[in-house]
Write an enzyme that holds these catalytic residues in place. Sequence first.
Site, PDB file in Angstrom:
ATOM      1  N   GLU A 193       0.836  -1.205   0.000  1.00 15.66           N
ATOM      2  CA  GLU A 193       0.000   0.000   0.000  1.00 15.66           C
ATOM      3  C   GLU A 193       0.866   1.248   0.000  1.00 15.66           C
ATOM      4  O   GLU A 193       0.646   2.174  -0.787  1.00 15.66           O
ATOM      5  CB  GLU A 193      -0.889   0.055   1.247  1.00 15.66           C
ATOM      6  CG  GLU A 193      -2.072  -0.846   1.242  1.00 15.66           C
ATOM      7  CD  GLU A 193      -2.846  -0.765   2.550  1.00 15.66           C
ATOM      8  OE1 GLU A 193      -3.767  -1.571   2.690  1.00 15.66           O
ATOM      9  OE2 GLU A 193      -2.543   0.070   3.431  1.00 15.66           O
ATOM     10  N   PHE A 194       1.820   1.279   0.908  1.00 19.79           N
ATOM     11  CA  PHE A 194       2.664   2.450   1.071  1.00 19.79           C
ATOM     12  C   PHE A 194       3.407   2.789  -0.220  1.00 19.79           C
ATOM     13  O   PHE A 194       3.493   3.959  -0.611  1.00 19.79           O
ATOM     14  CB  PHE A 194       3.643   2.237   2.235  1.00 19.79           C
ATOM     15  CG  PHE A 194       4.507   3.428   2.525  1.00 19.79           C
ATOM     16  CD1 PHE A 194       3.959   4.590   3.039  1.00 19.79           C
ATOM     17  CD2 PHE A 194       5.868   3.389   2.286  1.00 19.79           C
ATOM     18  CE1 PHE A 194       4.746   5.700   3.309  1.00 19.79           C
ATOM     19  CE2 PHE A 194       6.670   4.484   2.559  1.00 19.79           C
ATOM     20  CZ  PHE A 194       6.109   5.646   3.062  1.00 19.79           C
TER      21      PHE A 194
END
Length: 182
Positions: A119-120
């Site tokens: 996600e990051f």
Amino acid sequence: MGLGSTINIALALILAFAMQTVVMAQVATVPLTATDLNRSAPQRQWDFFISHASEDKDAVARGLAEALRDKGYKVWYDEYELKCGDNIRKRIDEGVANTKYFIVVVSPSFIAKRWTIYEFNGIVTRELYGKCTIIPVWHNVTFDTVMDFSPSLADKLALLTDGQTVDKLVESILLRVERDRQ
């Protein structure tokens, strides 16, 4: 019907079949784009995406999601958006691609997990292109820990969960949003 008419009908059918085959072959060579595939499905938009490790749900993430939602904001939060049978990666990508503000709850668990790193990485890519804003929330981490994980994230002014209520955190987050609207 005479022989000449039968031959003409047969030739017309052969010609029609040949033309259909040519048209089908031409259509098959036209590449589909992502736009073509997604044209019928309107993209949802979210105001906030809460990126967090599951271990931080009770202490931080759920409270932030609920408080923002109670204030009328659209929040991409896994418990709201993921349903049984969903393709998790696809749903996360949809949220990442269609959100303006990312609340990243950085904790030891966040740093240690593959899904949160996935996600990051997507969030940072969008920020590099000016498509979103990352709002870091540090939970049980030090500057050195965040610096080791991501120097560029350590450079951002973060909210700290130590001694802060969810309401205070949300107030600070919304001040950032208001500043962007001016």
